[in-house]
Each structure stands twice: as structure tokens, then as C-alpha cells.
Design a protein around this motif. Sequence first.
Motif, PDB file in Angstrom:
ATOM      1  N   ALA A   1       0.817  -1.217   0.000  1.00  0.00           N
ATOM      2  CA  ALA A   1       0.000   0.000   0.000  1.00  0.00           C
ATOM      3  C   ALA A   1       0.854   1.272   0.000  1.00  0.00           C
ATOM      4  O   ALA A   1       0.508   2.256  -0.656  1.00  0.00           O
ATOM      5  CB  ALA A   1      -0.942  -0.015   1.203  1.00  0.00           C
ATOM      6  N   TRP A   2       1.961   1.281   0.733  1.00  0.00           N
ATOM      7  CA  TRP A   2       2.827   2.470   0.734  1.00  0.00           C
ATOM      8  C   TRP A   2       3.253   2.846  -0.688  1.00  0.00           C
ATOM      9  O   TRP A   2       3.269   4.022  -1.061  1.00  0.00           O
ATOM     10  CB  TRP A   2       4.105   2.178   1.528  1.00  0.00           C
ATOM     11  CG  TRP A   2       4.005   2.281   3.007  1.00  0.00           C
ATOM     12  CD1 TRP A   2       3.015   2.861   3.751  1.00  0.00           C
ATOM     13  CD2 TRP A   2       4.983   1.788   3.948  1.00  0.00           C
ATOM     14  NE1 TRP A   2       3.319   2.749   5.077  1.00  0.00           N
ATOM     15  CE2 TRP A   2       4.509   2.107   5.229  1.00  0.00           C
ATOM     16  CE3 TRP A   2       6.208   1.127   3.810  1.00  0.00           C
ATOM     17  CZ2 TRP A   2       5.223   1.779   6.392  1.00  0.00           C
ATOM     18  CZ3 TRP A   2       6.918   0.798   4.946  1.00  0.00           C
ATOM     19  CH2 TRP A   2       6.430   1.119   6.226  1.00  0.00           C
ATOM     20  N   LEU A   3       3.634   1.821  -1.443  1.00  0.00           N
ATOM     21  CA  LEU A   3       4.137   2.090  -2.790  1.00  0.00           C
ATOM     22  C   LEU A   3       3.012   2.470  -3.742  1.00  0.00           C
ATOM     23  O   LEU A   3       3.192   3.280  -4.645  1.00  0.00           O
ATOM     24  CB  LEU A   3       4.898   0.870  -3.321  1.00  0.00           C
ATOM     25  CG  LEU A   3       6.192   0.559  -2.567  1.00  0.00           C
ATOM     26  CD1 LEU A   3       6.756  -0.791  -2.991  1.00  0.00           C
ATOM     27  CD2 LEU A   3       7.226   1.656  -2.799  1.00  0.00           C
ATOM     28  N   ARG A   4       1.843   1.885  -3.511  1.00  0.00           N
ATOM     29  CA  ARG A   4       0.686   2.236  -4.349  1.00  0.00           C
ATOM     30  C   ARG A   4       0.256   3.677  -4.085  1.00  0.00           C
ATOM     31  O   ARG A   4      -0.301   4.342  -4.965  1.00  0.00           O
ATOM     32  CB  ARG A   4      -0.465   1.264  -4.081  1.00  0.00           C
ATOM     33  CG  ARG A   4      -0.135  -0.158  -4.535  1.00  0.00           C
ATOM     34  CD  ARG A   4      -1.048  -1.186  -3.895  1.00  0.00           C
ATOM     35  NE  ARG A   4      -2.425  -1.008  -4.285  1.00  0.00           N
ATOM     36  CZ  ARG A   4      -2.945  -1.434  -5.436  1.00  0.00           C
ATOM     37  NH1 ARG A   4      -2.171  -2.050  -6.306  1.00  0.00           N
ATOM     38  NH2 ARG A   4      -4.198  -1.252  -5.714  1.00  0.00           N
ATOM     39  N   GLU A   5       0.529   4.145  -2.888  1.00  0.00           N
ATOM     40  CA  GLU A   5       0.263   5.539  -2.562  1.00  0.00           C
ATOM     41  C   GLU A   5       1.312   6.452  -3.200  1.00  0.00           C
ATOM     42  O   GLU A   5       0.989   7.478  -3.803  1.00  0.00           O
ATOM     43  CB  GLU A   5       0.283   5.728  -1.043  1.00  0.00           C
ATOM     44  CG  GLU A   5       0.222   7.177  -0.589  1.00  0.00           C
ATOM     45  CD  GLU A   5       0.185   7.285   0.929  1.00  0.00           C
ATOM     46  OE1 GLU A   5      -0.781   7.880   1.413  1.00  0.00           O
ATOM     47  OE2 GLU A   5       1.095   6.783   1.614  1.00  0.00           O
ATOM     48  N   ALA A   6       2.572   6.060  -3.059  1.00  0.00           N
ATOM     49  CA  ALA A   6       3.663   6.907  -3.560  1.00  0.00           C
ATOM     50  C   ALA A   6       3.664   6.970  -5.090  1.00  0.00           C
ATOM     51  O   ALA A   6       3.928   8.026  -5.671  1.00  0.00           O
ATOM     52  CB  ALA A   6       5.004   6.370  -3.048  1.00  0.00           C
TER      53      ALA A   6
END
Lengths: 208, 812
Positions: free
Chosen positions: B712-717
Motif C-alpha cells: 500500500a505504501w508504494l501504491r500511494e507513492a
Amino acid sequence: MGKQRAFHVDLSGCIGCKACQIACQDKNKLEAGSTWRRVAEVVGGHWVPLGGQWHTDTFAYYVSMACMHCEKPICCEVCPTHARAKRPDGVVLIDQVKCVGCRYCEWACPYGAPQYDASAGKMTGCNFCEDLLAQGKNPACVDSCVMRVLKFGELEELRAKYGTVNAIAPLPEAKLTNPSVVFTPHRHARLSGEDAGLDVTVDKRGAK
Amino acid sequence: MYPEDTIAKILKVTALNRRSFLKWSAALGGTAALAGGGFRLLQTARSAEAAGTPEDRVVWQACMVNCGSRCPLRVHVRAGEIVRVETDNTGTDEYGNHQVRACVRGRSVRKRVYNVDRLKYPMKRIGKRGEAKFQRISWDQAFDTIAGELKRIKAAYGNEAIYIHYATGTLGATVAKSWPPRATPIARLMNCYGGYLGHYGDYSTAQISAALPYTFGSTAGNSIDDIENSRLVVFFGNNPCETRMSGGGVTYLFREAKKRSGAKVILVDPRFTDTGVACADEWVPIRPGTDAALVNGLAYVMISENLIDQHFLDRYCVGYDESHMPPGIPPNNSFKSYILGISADQTPKTPRWAEEITGVPADTIVRLAREIAMTKPAYIAQGWGPQRQANGEQTARSIAMLPILTGNVGISGGNTGGRESGYGIRVAAFPTLDNPVKASISFFTWSDAIRRGPEMTATRDGVRGVERLSVPIKFLWNYAGNALINQHADASGSAKLLANDKLCEMIVVIDNHLTPSARFADLLLPDTTNFEQNDIAPQGSSGNMGYAIFAEKAIEPMFECRTIYDMCTEIAKRLGVEREFTEGRTQDEWLRHVVEATRQNLPNFPAFDDFKTMGIFKMKNPDGHVVAHKGFRDNPTTNKLTTPSGKIEIFSEQLYQLGKTWELPKGDVITGLPQYTPTWEGVSDALRGKFPLQMITHHYKQRTHSTYGDVAWLREAHPQELWVNPVDAKVRGIKPGGRVRVYNERGQVELPVKVTSRITPGVVSLPQGAWYTPDSRGVDQGGCANTLTVYRPSPLAKGNPQHTNLVQVEKA
């Protein structure tokens, strides 16, 4: 009174990878949706048909930013419970006991820096990784930077070394809050306030 | 293992979520929703932290994915859980003795290890294949089934029916690695049991790896830090700032080297990439698949203005002009004749000719030709995007013509036109024995080998080792790979093929996560991550610094996960080859064995226990920068290239003959010279009337291919978005931030749009690697590029043309 702490970002070499953003989330146990450090993408330029082909002056740059620990922190002024306060060493902190999560500071901050933690009902934000500083280490974001363009130090020293630029489009003009930050501009950087026609992305999309 | 009550809690949570977990949508959408409560481990750790448990243990580990870098990670472990991820902190971090800093993905690995879609126990398929209906079974049941199926299929079809699929989900270790498949524990197991159908080539580099050796005998390039000695850098589709973001890797070295030389950087690319943002002085937007036409236009100017290095061409090359052709080749087949239009096509490759094809204005071509020819040394390189095309072999060799024409090959500050290289330490390998099966296929043609194996021949399908395959693929090992569905071309075509369990009869998937490919398993086995076992990552390379990482076990295996070595040992036991497989060694004993073998040749390599304590061992190239073909340049008589003539073969007689003898589909060509070759779904295909936009599928910062696609962190970034130029968006009424539908005759994808000037008009880019997630209408909501790509092998490499696509886009 301690000396003001600050970040220096050499925007000429920032590739927008956001390792700093993730390192911050990892170190500070933040879930997606809460980003104490963020990176804006700025794109400008046009495509013009000329002689049968497209011509362009497209440019782009990134701006990595966290809480600016401003000299005139408007978040402290608007906080109704005095949870937000600037310490003598210049760090703007949030007292987690006093904070009632009203989000005034988030609304007032021209950088959108304060981050709301819905599960705790409190505001959160960058404190320069105080615990790491106490161990003689750098903030997590600084040591994560793959391009070595993110630095941490005392504001006056950073200014002496890297200049005094503390406002770049899409960020607001510095006179609002006097941010404690030093930028080395990208070759295509626009001045604060001269962001007409720029395509700016600071995303929180895709987290779902 | 974890305390029983912790495991019980995890499984309880898992049971609650399993219903939705197994739906298509949950593979992506469920992640964030469950992340907070899905892992009780986090809560356990937090309470332990509050209770003031001992300090973190910091363990050296590595990010073992297929990006081309290999980053060390230092994971903080508290109460058996990874609580924080740091990276290399050794030394002073000065350029040359720099830290190898992990990129955004490696920093997020905690969220991949503790992801709600982790596979937890062995499962067998109970629904139709691809429905992802599974039932939990015991490990013994799983091993017995696999051994039984191997015996049955071997008896019925022979070992050639057993295939180890291309897979790069765990890459860079010594034992627990899925790539290259011939070097994995599964290959060793199969080699103990009569062998398997192998493959050559890979999804990353098929066309350039096949083509460039015809020119130079290899794909060698100068190291990236040799740009310190360049005056000009020209990158064709080379994008280290997004594809190799490691802070000890190519991105960092490139910028530092450029700072030192002050070289001007010209970027030729359909996208204004982050390499352009941080490092390029000029962006030359180009239409996909037309790089060879641009090179031809540049060559025309260089030749007609006499800017070429005639001495270099005469002394080191074959095929530049009519007086340097191999004997027996008809006249007017030289490169010079082709460029000037004296060849059969009677078409001078003028800048105006090139402009019409590439979209690069003719006056820009003239200016660039003069600049490239007159600024030496010039580091001319290509990434792997230009070659991942229907005409990729031609493009790869064409780009190499620029350094050849200008004499930039074999000198410091120059390059071959191939991709940058680096220095690596020669660490011994985990031996996987010889494969008794001699047949192999191109990695890309496995789907054909399932469908029509015995029809596949050497001259039509690129089968090697035999003239024709004898059987189709009946048993497929898919260990840590997502190329069954997600990373192979034409995802929905693959899904249809695999759904038929009368064709390929057994699919074993071993993975950490419920990927789109894992959904097609007959047996689905949960693998430990590299954080749950000891291993060695030997092949780190950072310019002229090589390094090896001891990746120490940081946490106990999650759930019922087991290591690949352990799984293979159990299967070997049931096949009666345990002794041959293990040679009496555990995984750790193999690692000791490998370290000792390394020290035989490299005495200063640390002993096993010292290495484990050090975590990372770095070594500089004693020869400084890597300069490809330097020996040949210094003395071409004594240091011949490995081409048939020993020289640089601008005209390849071998390819000329292949072009005459291979059976190729109509329109496909293999030619002696590197030539611009218009192709199906290329810029000049009439199909553009219906599907007017060229679609490329760039590598994206969110993922390494499909790995990390569930974080999720990377999908946000770095959210998944279709890149569309404002010009193309405007005529379609597409607004920034909206959703669009991208489609062609192969499929439909719906996803958010990024309207940006950073992509050329007429071109869209769908970042590759997002997880294929068809809804009930078959419309992919996951943003998988391969929903739209075509399965059609390229002429020479039989490789994947995944940037050659025509599509239409509309508001969703």
C-alpha cells in the motif's frame, strides 16, 4: 536557545523516487495515507505543431518536503489547545496529550505538512527523528536518499553552504511562515507564486 | 516458530478473511483494508515495545528482486518481528566508496513480508483452474502429489514434458533463487531425475541479447561510472533513474559521473523519464519502435558530411562499405549503400525520411548527427525498452551503429551502444548439475509449447538442441514467478490456455503471495521469504565496485512456509534421489561450501562466519572502469572478437543466411545489416485507423515488474496510471485525474489517467507489472499492461514485443 534545525534539499538531482517518504513511514510507523515527508512532481511546458511535427519545451522537477519547522509557524498560532509549540531549538512539536485532533493546523499550514492519524484522533508530523538525533544519527529520510540530495543540519550552516532559497513553486512564498529549509533549485525550477500553467501532483491516490 | 497463540490468532484472522481473500478484487483491494488488523504480530510487537523489551537485533539482509541492482537491507528485529528497515550504512559514503542504498521498494519490504496476501499453508485446487478455489492440505500430501505426478508424467511423456518456467520473483541469492531457472534448486532436483525442458533468453533482454552478439560477439558495455571520462552521453530509452534506482547503483553513479565530466546528456525516449528530469540536457521525443530510423538519419548526415571515423571502420569492422564485405555477398549490401539508397530499396535514409517515421524534426537530426560525431569520447547506450519491440533485434543493432560509425567502441568514456555494465565479484555458485534433456525453447514460447509442442521446430520456432520438440509441456514448475499470467503477453489468452487442464496437466506454484499467476496453480505452496532463511547474495555490482551480501535469517518462517531447498529435498526423497540432490548438505552447509569454493579463487573473500558478521563485502575492480572491447581496440589482431570474422560485424553473414533459411511469418525479416523495419502494430501500421495510439509499458517505481505490487505504501507513492499527452487527452475529452478505458482487440483495462506533457503525442504508456484483475465483464481493473499486449514472438530471438501495441483510449 539551540540552533534552528533544518533540511537542505538539492532539487537538481531529485529523481522523485520517494525513498525518503517510505523510509519516513517505515521509521515512524505510519500507514499509507499518512506521509510526514512527501514529494511533489511539477511539470510544465507545451506541445506545439510546427512544420508537420510536434515540438516541446516540456520540463519537470520534484520537490521533496516535510514539516518546515517554520520561524513563524502558523500551525502554532491557530492551535486552540496549545498542543503545537516551537521549541527553543526550533523544532515544531505536537503534544499528543493536548492535541484534540481538530485539524486546524492541517488546514492552516500552507505546506499541508501536519498529518491526521484517524485511528488515534490526533495530528502527527515530522520531528526530525528526534530519537535518531539523540543517538547521533541522521533523520531516517536523509540516510535513505539514493541521490544524496537530502541533508540535515543547522539552518545557519546550511544557508552558509547552500544559499538561502526557501521557496520554490509549487510551495508558497516564504514570507507567510519563514520556513526553515534550504533548497538548491532544479535548473527548471519556477519561483513561488509563478506556478500558473504548471501541472503539480502531490498524491495520496492509489493507497486503497 | 512463533508461539502457538500468535499463530492461532493469525490463522483466525486469516480464516475470517479468506472468503474475500480468494476473490479477484481482494488480491489488491483487500490489502489496505486488512493491513491494520490482519497481522496480530504487529500488535504483539507494539505491546512488547511498550513493555521495554531488549534493543532491536539488526540483521543484514537484501532486496532479492529483479531490478538489476541488489541492495543490502539492515532489518531491525524485535520480538521476532521486523520492525524497521535500514540499508547500507558502512563507510563514509564518498563516491567510489559509497554506500549501496536501497531504493523506495526495498525500504518498504516490511510491508511485503507482512502482507495480508502471504500464502500460509499448502493448498490444492478444488475448482476449475484459474478460479482460485483452493483447499488446505498437509505438506506430506503436497509432496506426495508432486512426486506422484512427476513419476506419472515422466512415464507417459518423458522428461521433456517437464518445464521450469521463467521466474524472477526471488532473484539474487545463492540457493533460494528462482532465476535463472537453470540455476535453481528445482533445476538441480529435476537434473537428478532425468532433466527438464529448458529455455534460453528472458523477458528483459531477449532481442538485444540475441542480436548484439552478432555485431560484437557479446553484449558487453562500459561501466556507467566511465561517464567520468565522456564528453557526451546519448541514451536511447535508457532510464536508470527509474529502472535502477538503487543508491549504490546506476542512478547514483550516473549523476556523480556526469558531475565530474560535465558531459552533455541527450535522452532519446518517448517519455520524459526521471533520468531526463535529473540528468538530461536535451530530450529528443521519439515514436516507439523507430529508433533505427533515427539512427539511419543520423548516419546519413555523418556519412554525407564525412564525419565518420573511416580508419576505425576500415580496421575494425566488416560491412561498412562495399570494399569491406564478406566474400560472396552480392553488391550494394553494405551499410553505406543502404544508408545512401544504393541498396535494393533505393531509398536514401535522409533526415527528412527519418523525420516522417520518428517524429524527430529533420533539422534536429542534422544537429544531433554533427554533435554526436564531433564530441568524443561519447558514451552511447541503450536501455532495454527499445529492443522489447517487434523489431527489437534490428533496433538494438542499429543503435550500436552510432558508436561504431564514430569510433567510440573500446575506449574509455565511450561505449558499444549496448547497456552499461559493471564489475562483480566471482562468487562460486550452488551447483545444479547437467540437464540430460538437450531440447530448449525461447522463454517466450512456453505457451506455444503447451498448445502445440511437437509442431515446434528449430527453424520456425527457435527450438534449440533438437530439430523439433517431441512432446508438449505437461508439468510446469512456477517457482516465484508471475509470468504465467501477469508478465507474459496477452494475459487473457494465457488464462484461457491454462484453464484447460487437459493441455498442461500439472501446475505447481511456489510463492510468497497470491499473485495472478498463483491463482492458476493446481498445487500452491507457501515459500519462505529471504528474510526467513540464510542465504548469500553474491552478484552485487555498483559500477567498478562489486559486493556480496550475507543475507542472514532475520525471522522464523511465517505460518507453515518452508524453504525451497527443504521442499525440493522432500520431493527428492519421494523420487528416490535425495542423496544425489542434497549430497548430504543442508542449505547452510551449501552456503559454507560455496564460500569455501569462492575463497579457493579469491583468498581475500571472508570466511563464512566473518562474512556473516560483516553482512556486506565490497571489492573494487582492480582494473578501474570496465571498458568493453578494450583489448580488441588496442590490438585487433591478437585480441579478436568472438564473431566469425573476429571483427565488429556491421554486416552479419550469419544473420544474412538465417534470413534466407528460417521460416518466418509474413512481414518478419532477419537481415545481414541492421535496418529500420516497419512492423505490425508499429507507427505505420494501417491498424492505426482503428487503434491510433502506440502503447508502451514502462518500468515503474512502484514495483519491480509485478513484485511489490501489493504494498500500500508504494501504491500511494506511485499510483498506477495511464500516461497520456494533453493533446491526445483533449480530443478525447479526458480530464486529469479521471478514469479511462484503454482497449484493443485483445482486452480492456480501466484505470486512472495521468495527463502529462512528459509523454509524446500519439503515444500512451501503461506501467507494466500491475496485477491482472479482470472484473465480471472481463475488463481488467488492476491496470495490467499485458491485458493489451500481443503474443507474437520476434523474428530472431523469438522474444517478447511488449512495447509494440496499438490501442484506443476513452473516458471510462
